[in-house]
Design an enzyme around this catalytic site. Sequence first.
Site, PDB file in Angstrom:
ATOM      1  N   ASN A  41       0.853  -1.193   0.000  1.00  0.00           N
ATOM      2  CA  ASN A  41       0.000   0.000   0.000  1.00  0.00           C
ATOM      3  C   ASN A  41       0.889   1.244   0.000  1.00  0.00           C
ATOM      4  O   ASN A  41       1.951   1.281   0.640  1.00  0.00           O
ATOM      5  CB  ASN A  41      -0.999   0.003   1.167  1.00  0.00           C
ATOM      6  CG  ASN A  41      -0.370  -0.103   2.547  1.00  0.00           C
ATOM      7  OD1 ASN A  41       0.716  -0.646   2.706  1.00  0.00           O
ATOM      8  ND2 ASN A  41      -1.059   0.410   3.543  1.00  0.00           N
ATOM      9  N   GLU A  43       0.352   5.167   0.644  1.00  0.00           N
ATOM     10  CA  GLU A  43      -0.570   6.218   1.067  1.00  0.00           C
ATOM     11  C   GLU A  43      -0.113   7.580   0.559  1.00  0.00           C
ATOM     12  O   GLU A  43       0.987   7.715   0.003  1.00  0.00           O
ATOM     13  CB  GLU A  43      -0.700   6.195   2.600  1.00  0.00           C
ATOM     14  CG  GLU A  43      -1.318   4.873   3.066  1.00  0.00           C
ATOM     15  CD  GLU A  43      -1.612   4.813   4.556  1.00  0.00           C
ATOM     16  OE1 GLU A  43      -1.135   5.688   5.310  1.00  0.00           O
ATOM     17  OE2 GLU A  43      -2.323   3.866   4.960  1.00  0.00           O
ATOM     18  N   ASN A  44      -0.984   8.580   0.748  1.00  0.00           N
ATOM     19  CA  ASN A  44      -0.706   9.913   0.228  1.00  0.00           C
ATOM     20  C   ASN A  44      -1.236  10.956   1.210  1.00  0.00           C
ATOM     21  O   ASN A  44      -2.265  10.720   1.854  1.00  0.00           O
ATOM     22  CB  ASN A  44      -1.388  10.060  -1.141  1.00  0.00           C
ATOM     23  CG  ASN A  44      -0.914  11.271  -1.902  1.00  0.00           C
ATOM     24  OD1 ASN A  44      -1.337  12.395  -1.634  1.00  0.00           O
ATOM     25  ND2 ASN A  44      -0.025  11.056  -2.844  1.00  0.00           N
ATOM     26  N   TYR A  47      -5.371  11.945   1.282  1.00  0.00           N
ATOM     27  CA  TYR A  47      -5.724  10.569   1.640  1.00  0.00           C
ATOM     28  C   TYR A  47      -6.343   9.701   0.529  1.00  0.00           C
ATOM     29  O   TYR A  47      -5.943   8.556   0.345  1.00  0.00           O
ATOM     30  CB  TYR A  47      -6.642  10.544   2.871  1.00  0.00           C
ATOM     31  CG  TYR A  47      -5.976  10.944   4.166  1.00  0.00           C
ATOM     32  CD1 TYR A  47      -4.661  11.415   4.210  1.00  0.00           C
ATOM     33  CD2 TYR A  47      -6.667  10.857   5.367  1.00  0.00           C
ATOM     34  CE1 TYR A  47      -4.064  11.795   5.401  1.00  0.00           C
ATOM     35  CE2 TYR A  47      -6.078  11.227   6.575  1.00  0.00           C
ATOM     36  CZ  TYR A  47      -4.777  11.696   6.581  1.00  0.00           C
ATOM     37  OH  TYR A  47      -4.181  12.058   7.768  1.00  0.00           O
ATOM     38  N   CYS A  52      -4.052   0.623  -2.551  1.00  0.00           N
ATOM     39  CA  CYS A  52      -3.924  -0.615  -1.766  1.00  0.00           C
ATOM     40  C   CYS A  52      -2.823  -1.523  -2.323  1.00  0.00           C
ATOM     41  O   CYS A  52      -2.480  -1.462  -3.512  1.00  0.00           O
ATOM     42  CB  CYS A  52      -5.232  -1.400  -1.797  1.00  0.00           C
ATOM     43  SG  CYS A  52      -6.512  -0.720  -0.737  1.00  0.00           S
ATOM     44  N   GLU A  54      -2.933  -4.797  -2.847  1.00  0.00           N
ATOM     45  CA  GLU A  54      -3.416  -5.770  -3.837  1.00  0.00           C
ATOM     46  C   GLU A  54      -3.516  -5.114  -5.220  1.00  0.00           C
ATOM     47  O   GLU A  54      -3.132  -5.711  -6.229  1.00  0.00           O
ATOM     48  CB  GLU A  54      -4.793  -6.317  -3.438  1.00  0.00           C
ATOM     49  CG  GLU A  54      -4.838  -7.019  -2.099  1.00  0.00           C
ATOM     50  CD  GLU A  54      -5.171  -6.089  -0.931  1.00  0.00           C
ATOM     51  OE1 GLU A  54      -4.645  -4.953  -0.910  1.00  0.00           O
ATOM     52  OE2 GLU A  54      -5.937  -6.493  -0.061  1.00  0.00           O
ATOM     53  N   CYS A  93     -10.085  -5.315   0.507  1.00  0.00           N
ATOM     54  CA  CYS A  93     -11.219  -4.384   0.513  1.00  0.00           C
ATOM     55  C   CYS A  93     -12.053  -4.587  -0.753  1.00  0.00           C
ATOM     56  O   CYS A  93     -11.662  -5.297  -1.687  1.00  0.00           O
ATOM     57  CB  CYS A  93     -10.733  -2.936   0.622  1.00  0.00           C
ATOM     58  SG  CYS A  93     -10.161  -2.209  -0.935  1.00  0.00           S
ATOM     59  N   CYS A  96     -10.389  -3.740  -4.118  1.00  0.00           N
ATOM     60  CA  CYS A  96      -9.374  -4.740  -4.486  1.00  0.00           C
ATOM     61  C   CYS A  96     -10.041  -6.012  -5.009  1.00  0.00           C
ATOM     62  O   CYS A  96      -9.546  -6.640  -5.956  1.00  0.00           O
ATOM     63  CB  CYS A  96      -8.495  -5.068  -3.297  1.00  0.00           C
ATOM     64  SG  CYS A  96      -7.434  -3.692  -2.817  1.00  0.00           S
TER      65      CYS A  96
HETATM   66  N1  THU Z   1      -5.294  -1.475   2.578  1.00  0.00           N
HETATM   67  C1  THU Z   1      -4.734  -2.304   1.636  1.00  0.00           C
HETATM   68  O1  THU Z   1      -3.611  -2.053   1.163  1.00  0.00           O
HETATM   69  N2  THU Z   1      -5.464  -3.359   1.213  1.00  0.00           N
HETATM   70  C2  THU Z   1      -6.691  -3.694   1.682  1.00  0.00           C
HETATM   71  O2  THU Z   1      -7.337  -4.584   1.153  1.00  0.00           O
HETATM   72  C3  THU Z   1      -7.229  -2.994   2.836  1.00  0.00           C
HETATM   73  C4  THU Z   1      -6.610  -1.681   3.137  1.00  0.00           C
HETATM   74  C5  THU Z   1      -4.534  -0.307   3.011  1.00  0.00           C
HETATM   75  C6  THU Z   1      -5.119   1.014   2.548  1.00  0.00           C
HETATM   76  C7  THU Z   1      -4.560   1.951   3.575  1.00  0.00           C
HETATM   77  O3  THU Z   1      -3.249   2.349   3.163  1.00  0.00           O
HETATM   78  C8  THU Z   1      -4.434   1.131   4.838  1.00  0.00           C
HETATM   79  O4  THU Z   1      -4.506  -0.224   4.421  1.00  0.00           O
HETATM   80  C9  THU Z   1      -5.517   1.390   5.858  1.00  0.00           C
HETATM   81  O5  THU Z   1      -6.782   1.303   5.284  1.00  0.00           O
END
Ligand code: THU
Length: 139
Positions: A41, A43-44, A47, A52, A54, A93, A96
């Site tokens: 993942n 992030e930025n 937000y 993600c 996946e 999620c 994904c």
């Molecule tokens: N996240 C993932 O990388 N994959 C998922 O399936 C669930 C959530 C990440 C997104 C964010 O950077 C952090 O987990 C918290 O939500």
Amino acid sequence: MNGKLIENALGSLDNSYAPYSGFNVAAAVLTDSGKIYTGVNVENSSYPAGICAECNAVAKAVSCGERKIRSIAIVSRNAKAGEGSEGGYTSPCGICRQVLREFADPKELKVIMAKSVDDYKEMTLEELLPLSFGPESLA
Ligand code: THU
């Protein structure tokens, strides 16, 4: 092969960029060609621009010409949960799941939610995303 995929995901977990949530995620996908592609993942500070693990793993595979994913391993670590706290089984999620759906047969794709190489839950994409909408739906 499950173990190898989990090892690959665990091996890239430190590359996860999650300064805002503190929730590090890594994924490894196994494609038709037998190759493994990892993703984390990212992030930025704005937000919603975060991506993600996946989705990144799938994008990396597709960028290299792959079109079919056989299985995916997902691992995580929650930095905010504190020292010694065990990472849980990380379920992909909704976005994904839909991204995976584009490049997989839902009945065949194995989703491996792992805490370690020998502690994981395995489900098919169909179990996680029943009655899914996919490329055939537009045919
Ligand atoms: N996240 C993932 O990388 N994959 C998922 O399936 C669930 C959530 C990440 C997104 C964010 O950077 C952090 O987990 C918290 O939500």
